[in-house]
Write a protein that holds these residues in place. Structure first.
Motif, PDB file in Angstrom:
ATOM      1  N   LEU A 240      59.523  82.942  48.791  1.00 21.12           N
ATOM      2  CA  LEU A 240      60.142  83.210  50.106  1.00 21.12           C
ATOM      3  C   LEU A 240      59.210  82.881  51.266  1.00 21.12           C
ATOM      4  CD1 LEU A 240      62.402  86.368  49.726  1.00 21.12           C
ATOM      5  CD2 LEU A 240      63.065  83.970  49.966  1.00 21.12           C
ATOM      6  N   ARG A 241      57.936  82.753  51.003  1.00 23.88           N
ATOM      7  CA  ARG A 241      56.986  82.274  52.010  1.00 23.88           C
ATOM      8  C   ARG A 241      57.485  80.970  52.651  1.00 23.88           C
ATOM      9  NH1 ARG A 241      51.281  81.605  52.551  1.00 23.88           N
ATOM     10  NH2 ARG A 241      50.903  79.969  54.051  1.00 23.88           N
ATOM     11  N   ASP A 242      58.166  80.166  51.844  1.00 25.84           N
ATOM     12  CA  ASP A 242      58.613  78.851  52.317  1.00 25.84           C
ATOM     13  C   ASP A 242      59.945  78.898  53.055  1.00 25.84           C
ATOM     14  OD1 ASP A 242      56.412  77.507  50.948  1.00 25.84           O
ATOM     15  OD2 ASP A 242      57.483  78.074  49.125  1.00 25.84           O
ATOM     16  N   ALA A 243      60.613  80.053  53.046  1.00 23.60           N
ATOM     17  CA  ALA A 243      61.933  80.133  53.689  1.00 23.60           C
ATOM     18  C   ALA A 243      61.778  80.243  55.200  1.00 23.60           C
ATOM     19  CB  ALA A 243      62.694  81.335  53.156  1.00 23.60           C
ATOM     20  N   THR A 244      62.775  79.748  55.943  1.00 25.19           N
ATOM     21  CA  THR A 244      62.760  79.841  57.398  1.00 25.19           C
ATOM     22  C   THR A 244      63.931  80.709  57.846  1.00 25.19           C
ATOM     23  OG1 THR A 244      64.219  77.953  57.637  1.00 25.19           O
ATOM     24  CG2 THR A 244      61.863  77.495  57.600  1.00 25.19           C
TER      25      THR A 244
END
Ligand code: GLA
Length: 379
Positions: A240-244
């Motif tokens: 989820l670090r990569d989610a915007t």
């Protein structure tokens, strides 16, 4: 030597009739902001507290099952072999994880003593793991770096003790510096100190232990982790670090709420670091309150007691307040003008009483040093 370190050394002498060769100690922690982000590859900002667990280590013990571990706090001796859901599983787990990482743990004896409140969510388990790891590293001359020691401690907790947790607590216990918070990028595992001079700002870090048993914590924690993993895979990202923020529209239900917390919380951590760099505690406090609201409404890990504390904090002049750690009970923190802490804790106590909650315990901590070896061992 600190008091806990002296107690551990003395317990060693009394138990084994001998002088220990070294004493290591490691602190518990509070997390200032960045909750449930570590296992999503995100950012956290904990600081160590001035409560520690110390271990005195010396030669002898014969190795294997005959190796004895003594705890001054529980006043009992346990052996290295076996697993019994006691405090001794933490040093056993660290020895096991070191073995898995290819490091040889020979014969030793050890005595433990500490003053980190147990089971309150202040990471007493990370403290005992970190103290043991640092002591083994020095005693057996292993030359392992701090960050690798933290990874070994997390492995002990996850795969030996059997508790799923991220890297935050072990990183905080091993890498924090006095007078500072620690920004950790939980993906790259890079960490850097962020100065946190509360005294200069005239603020106290007040911790409220709601004394609510974190009974459902394991199930709830694992459930949140699983939902985050599901959300990440629905979005086609690794973590989820990569989610915007824009991605959130592609989700619904629990996945959307949990992901919204993680995305917004990661952003808050970076804003909080900027606020600290600017000594802007109004902004820092605002971010703390926003973090709590997100944990309450989107991540759903707060309790009526934690919410009551945060509401009372807002009403009675705290600059910021939020639950700290996993939630489901345990502790909350507040930044309070230092001349108002007595009135503040009184008001919070009254709020608890008014709602028929158990009387909470309060602590005041200063951002303390991470794990270290005690200097001179004296009789
Ligand atoms: C517990 C875990 C940490 C972290 C927090 C939530 O303290 O041990 O790794 O996940 O919960 O932020």
């Amino acid at each position: 030597m600190r008091e806990t370190e002296q107690t551990a050394a003395q317990a060693y002498r009394e138990t084994f009739g001998d002088q220990p060769e070294l004493v290591a100690s490691a602190p518990g922690r509070v997390n200032l902001i960045g909750e449930h982000t570590d296992y999503n590859g995100g950012f956290v900002l904990p600081c160590a507290i001035d409560r520690r667990i110390a271990v005195a280590v010396g030669a002898g013990g014969g190795g294997g099952f005959r190796t004895r571990l003594y705890s001054a706090d529980f006043d009992e001796t346990r052996h290295m072999d076996g697993k019994d859901s006691s405090w001794a599983d933490y040093p056993r787990g660290v020895a096991w994880a070191m073995g898995e990482a290819g490091h040889e743990i020979g014969a030793f004896r050890a005595a433990f003593a500490g003053d980190v409140p147990l089971g309150s969510g202040l990471s007493s388990s990370a403290a005992i793991e970190a103290a043991t790891a640092l002591a083994f590293d020095a005693f057996f001359g292993l030359g392992i770096g701090r960050t690798d020691l933290a990874v070994i401690c997390q492995r002990a907790e996850n795969d030996y003790v059997g508790v799923a947790s991220g890297i935050m607590d072990q990183y905080a216990s091993l890498l924090c510096e006095a007078g500072a918070a620690l920004l950790v990028d939980c993906r790259s595992l890079e960490a850097s100190s962020v100065p946190l001079d509360l005294e200069a700002a005239g603020l106290s870090l007040v911790v409220c232990d709601t004394r609510v048993e974190r009974g459902l914590a394991d199930t709830g924690y694992n459930d949140r982790r699983a939902t985050c993993e599901r959300a990440a895979s629905m979005l086609g990202v690794e973590e989820l670090r990569d989610a915007t923020e824009g991605d959130l529209d592609l989700l619904s239900g629990a996945e959307k709420k949990r992901a919204r917390h993680v995305v917004s919380e990661n952003a808050r951590v970076l804003q909080a670091v900027r606020a600290l760099e600017n000594e802007d505690f109004d902004e820092f406090g605002r971010l703390m309150y926003a973090s709590h609201a997100s944990l309450r409404d989107d991540y759903e890990v707060s309790t009526p007691e934690l919410d009551t504390f945060v509401e009372a904090a807002e009403e009675h002049g705290a600059r910021g307040a939020r639950l700290t750690g996993a939630g489901f009970g345990g502790c909350a923190i507040a930044l309070v003008p230092e001349d108002k802490t007595a009135a503040f804790t009184n008001a919070c106590e009254q709020a608890f009483e008014g709602r028929g909650f158990e009387k909470p315990a309060f602590y005041e901590f200063v951002p303390a040093a991470g794990a270290d070896l005690a200097a001179g061992i004296e009789e």
